[in-house]
Scaffold this active site. Structure first.
Site, PDB file in Angstrom:
ATOM      1  N   ARG A   1     -10.839   0.483  14.557  1.00 18.48           N
ATOM      2  CA  ARG A   1     -10.511   1.147  13.444  1.00 18.48           C
ATOM      3  C   ARG A   1     -11.598   0.952  12.208  1.00 18.48           C
ATOM      4  O   ARG A   1     -12.244   1.585  11.900  1.00 18.48           O
ATOM      5  CB  ARG A   1      -9.236   1.126  13.170  1.00 18.48           C
ATOM      6  CG  ARG A   1      -8.585   2.490  12.239  1.00 18.48           C
ATOM      7  CD  ARG A   1      -7.127   2.336  12.393  1.00 18.48           C
ATOM      8  NE  ARG A   1      -6.670   1.090  11.518  1.00 18.48           N
ATOM      9  CZ  ARG A   1      -5.387   0.839  10.760  1.00 18.48           C
ATOM     10  NH1 ARG A   1      -4.542   1.703  11.369  1.00 18.48           N
ATOM     11  NH2 ARG A   1      -5.113   0.093  10.242  1.00 18.48           N
TER      12      ARG A   1
ATOM     13  N   TYR B   1      18.532  27.570   9.242  1.00 21.04           N
ATOM     14  CA  TYR B   1      17.450  28.153   9.745  1.00 21.04           C
ATOM     15  C   TYR B   1      17.437  28.336  11.283  1.00 21.04           C
ATOM     16  O   TYR B   1      17.568  27.183  11.625  1.00 21.04           O
ATOM     17  CB  TYR B   1      16.074  27.644   9.225  1.00 21.04           C
ATOM     18  CG  TYR B   1      15.895  27.798   7.780  1.00 21.04           C
ATOM     19  CD1 TYR B   1      16.062  28.941   7.131  1.00 21.04           C
ATOM     20  CD2 TYR B   1      15.040  26.693   7.144  1.00 21.04           C
ATOM     21  CE1 TYR B   1      16.003  29.120   5.674  1.00 21.04           C
ATOM     22  CE2 TYR B   1      14.781  26.775   5.523  1.00 21.04           C
ATOM     23  CZ  TYR B   1      15.232  28.087   5.103  1.00 21.04           C
ATOM     24  OH  TYR B   1      14.920  28.073   3.845  1.00 21.04           O
TER      25      TYR B   1
ATOM     26  N   LYS C   1       0.887  -1.164   0.043  1.00 28.03           N
ATOM     27  CA  LYS C   1       0.025   0.007  -0.106  1.00 28.03           C
ATOM     28  C   LYS C   1       0.893   1.175  -0.171  1.00 28.03           C
ATOM     29  O   LYS C   1       2.235   1.134   0.284  1.00 28.03           O
ATOM     30  CB  LYS C   1      -0.906   0.016   1.378  1.00 28.03           C
ATOM     31  CG  LYS C   1       0.054   0.114   2.642  1.00 28.03           C
ATOM     32  CD  LYS C   1      -1.023  -0.134   3.918  1.00 28.03           C
ATOM     33  CE  LYS C   1      -0.194  -0.077   4.908  1.00 28.03           C
ATOM     34  NZ  LYS C   1      -1.033  -0.515   6.130  1.00 28.03           N
TER      35      LYS C   1
END
Ligand code: PLP
Length: 332
Positions: A166, A289, A68
């Protein structure tokens, strides 16, 4: 980022730029043709992992290789075709579209759709020979009708919710649906499955509770032949839960789930890049950053051209390292 598979590797430029017809009119040199960063997919590592995992299974236990989500990002058509060549008995995907894509790529082994499907998916599932996880009588009927119309046999799997909450049906609903589907023409209830909630937790005792509930389902549906329960962690920690097949994802790709004993797996995917340059830093200078990381003493940093567009996340800051010339170095 598009995975590159060594057996079909080639350099790729952005769409529209081709070596023989590039905007400069001049031949492009090799450095220009290469990507800054790329994923390498090692199909030999995939074969190695399958072999390692097979050794932990009793003879006769099938591997349902989970491909998947584009084979966990590794490239579903290539990975699926290789797994088929390596002899996995079945493939598993999350939804019908993924199964169709694999059929389109020439994959012929049985494909089980683990996730939810709709009655509207029935006709295409039958013509593409996909085995759906069925959770409603409407879907069972639609599959049966489509199978009759196509002179084919539909196979379904029924998933029991044993505690994950689920997907899947509670024991009574699963039993009722199985009995209903069994009577439909051209339809076979082939599989009975469930999925574990705590398989990769240090304390996986809930798996025992789930296994007990699944045993109840098997007792009520002894005529359903193919039982599958285990993901990678369950397969590796609880051999008594292998039943007729195991659904292996992570471990096939070379990742051992937490708290899971396993032989040496090899990562199938590596993210690689060419070092662009090396910069000297003075004591106290920050990098990138937020200037979060600061040099202690004089240091040298190498610029690795990988960024957000390549799937590299800022949350990895301070938590990961790279191999450079085979030696581990912190990414800063
Ligand atoms: C993704 C998935 C698996 C594979 O789990 P891994 O931990 O990657 O081995 C197995 N079963 C179901 C139902 C899944 O959704």
């Amino acid at each position: 980022m598009t995975p590159a598979h060594p057996r079909s590797a080639r350099s790729e430029l952005p769409a529209g730029v081709r070596p023989e017809r590039n905007p400069t009119g001049h031949p492009l040199n090799e450095a220009t043709l290469q990507r800054n960063a790329w994923l390498e997919i090692d199909l030999d590592a995939l074969a190695h992992n399958l072999e390692v995992l097979r050794r932990s299974l009793s003879p006769g236990v099938e591997v349902l290789a989970v491909v998947k989500a584009n084979a966990y990002g590794h490239g579903a058509p290539e990975v699926a075709r290789e797994l088929e060549r390596l002899g996995v008995e079945r493939l598993a995907v999350a939804w019908v579209g993924e199964g169709l894509a694999l059929r389109g790529a020439g994959v012929e082994v049985p494909i089980v759709v683990l996730g939810h499907s709709f009655p509207a998916d029935a006709a295409v599932a039958i013509t593409s020979d996909l085995t759906l996880t069925c959770d409603t009588p409407e879907l069972a009927e639609a599959l049966s009708e489509a199978a009759v119309a196509a002179h084919r046999q539909a196979r379904i799997h029924i998933k029991v919710d044993t505690g994950l909450r689920r997907f899947g049906l509670d024991l009574d609903a699963a039993t009722t649906l199985a009995a209903f589907a069994r009577e439909l023409p051209a339809l076979e209830v082939e599989g009975l499955s469930t999925h574990m909630a705590n398989a990769d937790e240090e304390d996986d005792s809930f798996s025992t509770e789930q296994a007990d509930r699944f045993a109840g389902a098997m007792q009520k549906l002894p005529w359903v032949p193919f039982r599958h329960v285990a993901n990678s962690a369950t397969a590796l920690r609880r051999p008594e839960m292998h039943f007729q097949g195991v659904r292996l994802g992570l471990s096939l790709y070379g990742l051992a789930p937490p708290h899971t004993p396993v032989g040496r797996l090899r990562p199938v995917m590596s993210l690689r890049a060419r070092v662009a340059r090396v910069t000297p830093l003075e004591d106290g200078e920050g990098v990138s950053y937020g200037l979060v990381w600061r040099a202690v003493g004089s240091r040298r940093v190498a610029l690795v051209p990988v960024g957000y567009a390549d799937g590299w996340r800022r949350t990895l800051t301070g938590r990961c390292s790279v191999l450079i010339g085979g030696r581990r170095a912190p990414a800063v």
